[in-house]
Design a protein around this motif. Structure first.
Motif, PDB file in Angstrom:
ATOM      1  N   VAL A 695     -18.712  69.796  19.346  1.00  0.00           N
ATOM      2  CA  VAL A 695     -19.150  68.563  18.684  1.00  0.00           C
ATOM      3  C   VAL A 695     -17.916  67.667  18.584  1.00  0.00           C
ATOM      4  N   GLN A 696     -18.006  66.466  19.173  1.00  0.00           N
ATOM      5  CA  GLN A 696     -16.839  65.603  19.290  1.00  0.00           C
ATOM      6  C   GLN A 696     -16.929  64.426  18.320  1.00  0.00           C
ATOM      7  N   THR A 697     -15.763  64.030  17.831  1.00  0.00           N
ATOM      8  CA  THR A 697     -15.651  62.827  16.987  1.00  0.00           C
ATOM      9  C   THR A 697     -14.553  61.945  17.538  1.00  0.00           C
ATOM     10  N   VAL A 698     -14.644  60.642  17.199  1.00  0.00           N
ATOM     11  CA  VAL A 698     -13.609  59.655  17.540  1.00  0.00           C
ATOM     12  C   VAL A 698     -13.322  58.846  16.295  1.00  0.00           C
ATOM     13  N   ASN A 699     -12.090  58.857  15.856  1.00  0.00           N
ATOM     14  CA  ASN A 699     -11.672  58.115  14.657  1.00  0.00           C
ATOM     15  C   ASN A 699     -12.526  58.489  13.454  1.00  0.00           C
ATOM     16  N   GLY A 700     -12.842  59.805  13.353  1.00  0.00           N
ATOM     17  CA  GLY A 700     -13.595  60.291  12.206  1.00  0.00           C
ATOM     18  C   GLY A 700     -15.071  60.006  12.252  1.00  0.00           C
ATOM     19  N   GLN A 701     -15.574  59.550  13.420  1.00  0.00           N
ATOM     20  CA  GLN A 701     -16.999  59.270  13.564  1.00  0.00           C
ATOM     21  C   GLN A 701     -17.568  60.132  14.692  1.00  0.00           C
ATOM     22  N   PHE A 702     -18.830  60.608  14.502  1.00  0.00           N
ATOM     23  CA  PHE A 702     -19.496  61.417  15.523  1.00  0.00           C
ATOM     24  C   PHE A 702     -19.596  60.639  16.830  1.00  0.00           C
ATOM     25  N   SER A 703     -19.313  61.367  17.972  1.00  0.00           N
ATOM     26  CA  SER A 703     -19.402  60.674  19.260  1.00  0.00           C
ATOM     27  C   SER A 703     -20.258  61.426  20.275  1.00  0.00           C
ATOM     28  N   GLU A 851     -15.321  66.774  10.579  1.00  0.00           N
ATOM     29  CA  GLU A 851     -15.190  65.951   9.377  1.00  0.00           C
ATOM     30  C   GLU A 851     -15.534  64.514   9.742  1.00  0.00           C
ATOM     31  N   ILE A 852     -16.454  63.943   9.005  1.00  0.00           N
ATOM     32  CA  ILE A 852     -16.836  62.535   9.170  1.00  0.00           C
ATOM     33  C   ILE A 852     -16.138  61.747   8.072  1.00  0.00           C
ATOM     34  N   LEU A 853     -15.379  60.745   8.483  1.00  0.00           N
ATOM     35  CA  LEU A 853     -14.611  59.923   7.540  1.00  0.00           C
ATOM     36  C   LEU A 853     -15.387  58.658   7.174  1.00  0.00           C
ATOM     37  N   PRO A 854     -15.024  58.037   6.033  1.00  0.00           N
ATOM     38  CA  PRO A 854     -15.655  56.750   5.695  1.00  0.00           C
ATOM     39  C   PRO A 854     -15.328  55.719   6.771  1.00  0.00           C
ATOM     40  N   PRO A 855     -16.254  54.829   7.018  1.00  0.00           N
ATOM     41  CA  PRO A 855     -15.981  53.813   8.049  1.00  0.00           C
ATOM     42  C   PRO A 855     -14.837  52.898   7.613  1.00  0.00           C
ATOM     43  N   SER A 856     -14.145  52.333   8.578  1.00  0.00           N
ATOM     44  CA  SER A 856     -13.035  51.422   8.303  1.00  0.00           C
ATOM     45  C   SER A 856     -13.556  50.147   7.607  1.00  0.00           C
TER      46      SER A 856
END
Length: 868
Positions: A695-703, A851-856
């Protein structure tokens, strides 16, 4: 995000249109998981039984191996099974093969594997002198020729063929204080070692002994001795416990158990037999006999008694009433007496395999033939008696109703009386070997060179061989002699050794060798010649008459393919069946059974149950389904998917049996079975492996979800089957269970459910969040398939997966995977065990965590650059 408990447990039956792509999910039409191929395949054909050597390994019941090939021969080779010819033995099959170290009469002869053992014997005709042999002579048989192995240097006390083992001296009891070992007229049987490393045991019962230093010079021995034979055919040890001594009865008919009792008596000239029953029990029977008693008794007595004992797994004798007692007062038990006393006859152990309710069941019986019914042999026994053996208790049930009647019943018969006779059984035949037809003692003038033969059916009833109430043939001394002229014998001994036909033989071979050793001639002089004859082949007799029907049983044989379990596709057999007007119903019925084992291939591996749920049951093959017959003339092929459409038959081990039948109208022809073949492939299975799962993420967001599946079992393409071949076309599901942790220190998802073979076609795991369908057609052997991000569907709504909603809240997410939850792909338990990633090395573990981060926020903060 929807809680796990709110997710539906069943996949709706809907038509979805996603991104312009039509995706039909008509799940109720998808076939459930199955082990059976939906389409027949083409495999490799292996000719299992084809040559004479192949067929000779089997078990014959009124059938024989023959040299006749089919025409044209390819792929057939020289070798077939036919109904046995029945008639007087062919003397051209007999010859002298070797000599004993000294002339011997009244010896005992037994065989273990390929070794012959000659026990004791008399070197001269005078019983009142020290002329008994003190040796057991042992020889090795060359099984493809029937000759004996010759040693360059003669053995001490033996010769080039026979090695000598001296019998240990033993105290015969109160009649003599010496240790005696030389004897003649002893009974002996060989018992194979069924559970240890030895070849087996030789039990020697009684005998006639003579020593001038004993108070009674000439008397019968009551000692029972056991010789242990190792795997090389060498005698390594002897035993003779007191409680093994042959029974003497007191005035009340009870066995005397005191080894020092002055009333003990011995026995000689007994009829003795060994039987191993279908219950796995070994029994030794001693029937009748002559007792030359000590001086305080009558000098001679004729016994009607029947005693028996049981052989334990360690080779010790035990009492049949209490076989677990290692040291009973006596190991012998008395059975019902014979209707008359008998000595110098023969007891022949016989075996038949009877089909009962579709299951072959081994039955055992003992035929009692010939002998003297008076001490001085003034009368000879002409009756034939049979004792049926209880497989569990060993008890005997006697009858003289031993022969078939024309109406299908049973009757008593008479045969030529003989004394000093011996015999054995092979291939449902009785061989009544040499002896004397004269009364009186010694009766040498009536010595014979003939070996009359009878044949019995599966119920131990003798067949009428000439359709004129003739049950034994071969008694004419002028026309039916077997031993080469001018040899005639009485008090000879006989044993049988299996033959091993040479590979590639073009002439008819034998299934066994009969050896006739020593004996006295017409002048009552002991002889040293050993004769050998081949039996179990098409040339055993020159008669054109055949048995009316018979069975042939193959030995269990391996059917591995490339070292793997096989899937059986078809069974084939080649026949020659003449069906003239006189034999319209001639036929061959073939049956088989198959089993998957771990490294073994033996009779005990098959479950004898006839239940339809038993995968190793006997199955009947029908090569001619358009008629009432079971085989056509020529090659018969039965596709197993057609004959048994609800089963996929797998095997590492197989056995077949064939019943050969001829119409009674013509007894001179026989159906022929030329070969038996198996068409098979590796019993491959699909095994869907999780090749890649991330499961891949980019900048803390699911991709992205990266998932690649591979169909590969045991890292072997040969062991891997396409999913379509295993279960037909369609598809199967992959489910992801996605959960956000409510407490960062505790995982929200620690496990996902395994595939469930009992789940309905539309079931899905309770934890499923998204699902993707994989087409079965993409999962060929060794193939990979990658699930694209757009293939995932919402497990609740069946609409496209809304990833931004699934991963909307910041936090830690655990993602688990379940492949083929409803087991549509035809995997076995091994394949299903890795469908959650249990057996996959990192980084392909069962749970992925992101880990999913809050959006910028979108506000840029600039830090000034300071130069120094």
């Amino acid at each position: 995000m929807m809680s796990l408990l709110q997710l539906r447990r069943y996949r709706p039956l809907t038509l979805l249109v996603i991104g312009g792509l039509s995706l039909w999910l008509i799940l109720s039409a998808w076939p459930p998981s199955s082990a059976r191929a939906l389409e027949d395949e083409t495999g490799f054909t292996e000719y299992i039984y084809n040559t004479q050597s192949d067929f000779a390994r089997g078990v014959f019941q009124r059938t024989v191996v023959a040299a006749s090939p089919a025409s044209p021969t390819n792929p057939d080779q020289i070798g077939s099974v036919e109904l046995a010819p029945v008639g007087a033995l062919n003397r051209n099959q007999w010859r002298a093969t070797a000599d004993l170290p000294q002339p011997l009469s009244d010896a005992a002869l037994v065989a273990l594997d390929r070794y012959l053992f000659v026990v004791g014997g008399a070197t001269s005709p005078n019983a009142n002198e020290e002329n008994r042999s003190r040796f057991v002579y042992r020889a090795e048989v060359v099984q493809d020729s029937g000759s004996l192995v010759s040693n360059e240097t003669p053995y001490p006390n033996g010769n080039a063929f026979f090695q000598a083992f001296e019998i240990p001296g033993i105290d015969p009891g109160p009649d003599c204080d010496l240790l005696l070992n030389a004897r003649s007229r002893a009974g002996a049987v060989a018992v194979p070692d069924s559970g240890g490393s030895n070849l087996g045991y030789i039990f020697v019962v009684g005998g006639s002994v003579y020593d001038q230093n004993c108070q009674t010079y000439d008397f019968s021995l009551n000692v029972v001795q056991r010789a242990t034979v190792n795997s090389s055919g060498l005698i390594t040890a002897w035993s003779a416990p007191d409680n093994w001594r042959f029974p003497t009865l007191d005035d009340n008919g009870n066995i005397i158990t005191n080894p020092n009792s002055p009333d003990l008596r011995g026995v000689q000239n007994v009829q003795i037999a060994y039987v191993r029953t279908n219950a796995g029990k070994d029994f030794i029977y001693v029937i009748g006999g002559l007792s030359i008693a000590p001086g305080q008794f009558l000098q001679e007595d004729l016994y009607p008694f029947v005693f028996y004992t049981q052989v334990a797994a360690n080779g010790n004798l035990v009492n049949p009433d209490n076989p677990t007692n290692p040291n009973p007062p006596t190991v012998w038990k008395r059975l019902n007496d014979l209707p008359f006393g008998l000595h110098s006859g023969t007891a022949i152990a016989t075996r038949a395999t009877r089909v009962e309710s579709g299951v072959p069941v081994q039955k055992d019986a003992i035929f009692l033939l010939g002998g003297c019914t008076a001490i001085n042999c003034s009368t000879l026994n002409t009756a034939v008696w049979r004792a049926d053996v209880n497989p569990d208790t060993g008890a005997l049930t006697w009858t003289n109703q031993v022969a078939k009647t024309s109406g299908g019943g049973a009757q008593s018969i008479s045969i030529q009386g003989r004394q000093g006779v011996t015999g054995l059984s092979f291939n449902n035949r009785l061989y009544y070997v040499t002896g004397s037809t004269s009364t009186g003692s010694p009766g040498a003038s009536g010595a014979t060179a003939t070996i009359p033969v009878a044949i019995y059916d599966d119920s131990f009833l003798l067949e009428d061989l000439t359709e004129s109430n003739t049950y034994f043939v071969g008694t004419d001394e002028t026309n039916d002699y077997v031993l080469p002229q001018p040899n005639r014998r009485l008090n000879a001994s006989v044993a049988l050794v299996p033959a091993v036909p040479p590979a590639g033989s073009t002439s008819s071979v034998n299934a066994a060798w009969i050896f006739v050793a020593g004996g006295s001639n017409e002048s009552n002089q002991p002889q040293s010649t050993i004769f050998v004859g081949g039996v179990g082949g098409a040339n055993e007799t020159t008669s054109a008459v055949r048995a009316p029907e018979g069975w042939y049983y193959s030995q269990p044989f391996s059917v591995l393919t490339e070292g793997e379990t096989s899937r059986l596709l078809a069974l084939k057999w080649l026949t020659s069946i003449e069906r003239p007007a006189t034999n319209p119903d001639a036929d061959i019925e073939v049956q088989f059974r198959a089993v998957v084992t771990s490294g073994t291939c033996r009779e005990s591996d098959f479950n004898p149950s006839t239940a339809s749920t038993n995968p190793s049951r006997w199955r009947i093959l029908d090569g001619d389904p358009g008629s009432a017959l079971r085989s056509i003339n020529g090659e018969n092929t039965v596709r197993l998917i057609t004959a048994f459409p609800d089963e996929e038959i797998q095997a590492t081990c197989m056995q077949f049996r064939a019943r050969l039948i001829q119409d009674p109208g013509n007894r001179t022809i026989s159906p022929k079975l030329y070969y038996f073949a198996v068409e098979k492939v590796v019993a491959a299975r699909p095994d869907i492996l999780i090749d890649t799962f991330n499961v891949q993420t980019v900048n803390g967001q699911f991709s992205n979800i990266v998932l690649t599946l591979r169909n590969l079992r045991n890292n072997s393409l040969a062991a891997t089957r396409s999913v379509v071949a295993a279960t037909g076309d369609g598809g199967f599901f992959v489910d992801l269970c996605i959960a956000r942790r409510s407490n960062p220190s505790t995982p929200a998802l620690t496990a996902v459910p395994p595939p469930d073979p009992n789940a309905s076609n539309t079931a899905l795991p309770e934890c499923a969040t998204v699902s993707a369908q994989v087409p079965k057609s993409a999962m060929g052997a060794g193939a990979t398939y990658t699930v694209s991000l757009s293939d995932w569907l919402d497990a609740q709504t069946t609409g496209p997966a809304n990833w931004s909603q699934i991963f909307a809240e910041p936090g830690i997410y655990d993602i688990g995977i379940v492949v083929d939850y409803t087991t549509f792909t035809g995997e076995d338990a091994q394949g299903r065990s890795n469908n959650r990633g249990e057996n996959i090395s990192p980084p392909n573990g069962i749970i992925r965590t992101i880990e999913i981060l809050p959006p910028s926020s979108g506000i840029n903060v600039y830090v000034p650059v300071i130069y120094r």
